[in-house]
Design a protein around this motif. Structure first.
Motif, short mmCIF file in Angstrom:
data_model
loop_
_atom_site.label_atom_id
_atom_site.label_comp_id
_atom_site.label_asym_id
_atom_site.label_seq_id
_atom_site.Cartn_x
_atom_site.Cartn_y
_atom_site.Cartn_z
N ALA A 167 6.64 10.22 3.23
CA ALA A 167 7.87 10.96 3.53
C ALA A 167 8.02 10.94 5.04
N ILE A 168 9.20 10.57 5.53
CA ILE A 168 9.33 10.31 6.96
C ILE A 168 10.70 10.65 7.52
N ASP A 169 10.70 11.18 8.71
CA ASP A 169 11.91 11.31 9.52
C ASP A 169 11.77 10.22 10.58
N PRO A 170 12.46 9.10 10.42
CA PRO A 170 12.23 7.95 11.31
C PRO A 170 12.52 8.22 12.78
N VAL A 194 0.83 -1.21 0.00
CA VAL A 194 0.00 0.00 0.00
C VAL A 194 0.86 1.26 0.00
N CYS A 195 2.11 1.13 -0.41
CA CYS A 195 3.02 2.27 -0.46
C CYS A 195 3.91 2.13 -1.70
N SER A 196 3.91 3.14 -2.55
CA SER A 196 4.66 3.06 -3.81
C SER A 196 6.05 3.69 -3.74
N MET A 197 6.30 4.50 -2.69
CA MET A 197 7.61 5.14 -2.58
C MET A 197 7.78 5.68 -1.17
N VAL A 198 8.99 5.64 -0.66
CA VAL A 198 9.31 6.21 0.64
C VAL A 198 10.46 7.19 0.49
N VAL A 199 10.25 8.40 0.98
CA VAL A 199 11.32 9.40 1.05
C VAL A 199 11.69 9.53 2.52
N SER A 200 12.93 9.19 2.84
CA SER A 200 13.38 9.21 4.23
C SER A 200 14.53 10.19 4.41
N GLU A 201 14.60 10.76 5.58
CA GLU A 201 15.72 11.65 5.90
C GLU A 201 17.06 10.91 5.75
N GLU A 202 17.04 9.62 5.95
CA GLU A 202 18.29 8.85 5.99
C GLU A 202 18.75 8.36 4.63
N ASN A 203 17.96 8.57 3.58
CA ASN A 203 18.32 8.05 2.25
C ASN A 203 18.34 9.17 1.22
N PRO A 206 12.98 13.38 25.18
CA PRO A 206 12.00 12.82 24.23
C PRO A 206 12.40 13.04 22.77
N VAL A 207 12.20 12.03 21.96
CA VAL A 207 12.47 12.07 20.52
C VAL A 207 11.20 11.60 19.81
N GLY A 208 11.23 11.51 18.48
CA GLY A 208 10.00 11.11 17.83
C GLY A 208 10.16 10.75 16.36
N THR A 209 9.06 10.37 15.76
CA THR A 209 8.95 10.07 14.33
C THR A 209 7.95 11.05 13.74
N ILE A 210 8.29 11.65 12.60
CA ILE A 210 7.38 12.57 11.90
C ILE A 210 7.16 12.02 10.50
N PHE A 211 5.90 12.03 10.03
CA PHE A 211 5.65 11.51 8.69
C PHE A 211 4.48 12.23 8.02
#
Length: 351
Positions: free
Chosen positions: A118-121, A89-98, A133-138
């Motif tokens: 699109a995600i900052d893991p 159910v996902c055709s592409m992922v844009v990540s901060e790490e890639n 505290p840290v987190g995930t944003i998408f």
């Protein structure tokens, strides 16, 4: 008529399913969000046991942003990619790490999905070792053409036409999941006894007046005079506008944003001249500024670059950086007036 949940113990799965049914959704977006939630539960467990499992520290390479990669950054990114790219159910992922977008395997049904993530893991990962505290944003973006595999061009369109769902997970004293699909902002707290996110904050609304401002004031030498005037404005006393504001800056965007969303306040990361290679600051549009601005707007607040609403932008690259002023709508407007030079009611001596 919005969906309401008055009963105790409503899970995030039930809440999102009810929202989807009301809007006539196909279930594809709901399934994608469920995959993200499972990924975040995995990340939460790794963060909670970071010291014990000896996964603090850094790996021997940098990410596309030129930043040192923490071991937990890599673990979190792998957890996200491993689930999303095989979900169907996902055709592409844009990540901060890639540096490059990531895609499902050739021939996989996910390549036909209309959704891009699109995600900052792991936002604020440098703070894990000191238990901040840290987190995930998408953000979840919908592409208009699914005749072929997803491309970067599917994302480089006006944000209001593509961003359909945004959320973040905060890993702190408790783990919280906050989301919007454009109709209200809702928060859920992870109950470790049942392993489910349970509704604890329904219809979050940003307070009219703020209480604090969040900014890294050590950078003020590289800020414009307008930005310095805005900071000074929040330090001055004025009962009518609930000033002076407190200073609250953790250095973890998701943590600062969450506090200000609940209690009232504004987060600022202006453009600066400190690093010529980053003239627009350090925050990325697709997986930090846009998702949080979408949430802010749904709660009655706003996100701005200082010159335009973040949600009104048309991106130019997948790792694009923009300045960010986000929080109460009134505070964001005040910052824009100072940044644009429309307001100069502070003297140079005040600075």
């Amino acid at each position: 008529m919005p969906v309401t949940h008055d009963e105790v113990g409503v899970t995030v799965v039930r809440h999102i399913q009810d929202q989807a049914r009301q809007s006539g959704g196909t279930g594809e977006l709901t399934n994608l969000v469920m995959e993200i939630i499972v990924s975040c539960k995995l990340i939460a467990s790794k963060v909670a046991l970071a010291g014990i499992a000896e996964v603090l520290g850094h790996v021997d390479h940098q990410n596309v942003q030129g930043e040192t990669v923490a071991i937990l950054d890599e673990i979190s990114n792998n957890a996200v990619l491993g689930r999303l790219l095989t979900s169907g159910v996902c055709s592409m992922v844009v990540s901060e790490e890639n540096e490059e977008p990531q895609f499902p395997p050739p021939g996989h049904p996910g390549n036909k999905s209309k959704y891009i993530v699109a995600i900052d893991p792991l936002d604020g990962s440098s703070n894990v070792a000191c238990d901040v505290p840290v987190g995930t944003i998408f953000g979840i973006y919908r592409r208009s053409n699914t005749d072929g595999p997803a491309t970067e061009a599917d994302l480089l369109k006006p944000l209001r036409s593509t961003l359909v769902f945004a959320g973040y997970v905060l890993y702190g004293p408790c783990t919280m999941f906050v989301y919007t699909s454009g109709q209200g902002v809702h928060g859920f707290t992870l109950d470790p006894s049942i392993g489910e996110f349970v509704l604890t904050h329904q219809d979050i609304v940003a307070p009219k007046f703020g209480k604090c401002y969040s900014a890294n004031e050590s950078n003020q030498s590289w800020w414009t005079e307008g930005v310095r005037r805005a900071i000074q404005y929040y330090k001055q006393s004025d009962k009518a506008t609930c000033r002076p504001y407190w200073t609250r800056y953790v250095g973890s965007l998701v943590s600062d944003f969450h506090r200000n969303l609940l209690y009232g306040g504004i987060y600022m990361y202006p453009a600066d001249t400190k690093d010529p290679s980053k003239p627009f600051g350090k925050l990325r549009l697709f997986y930090e500024c846009a998702p949080l601005s979408f949430i802010a707007e749904a709660a009655g607040g706003r996100g701005s670059t200082g010159f335009a609403n973040v949600m009104d932008l048309e991106p130019t690259s997948i790792h694009q950086r923009v300045p960010l002023y986000i929080g109460n709508a009134q505070d964001v407007t005040v910052c824009e007036e100072f940044v644009q030079g429309k307001r100069t009611d502070l003297t140079v001596e005040d600075l």
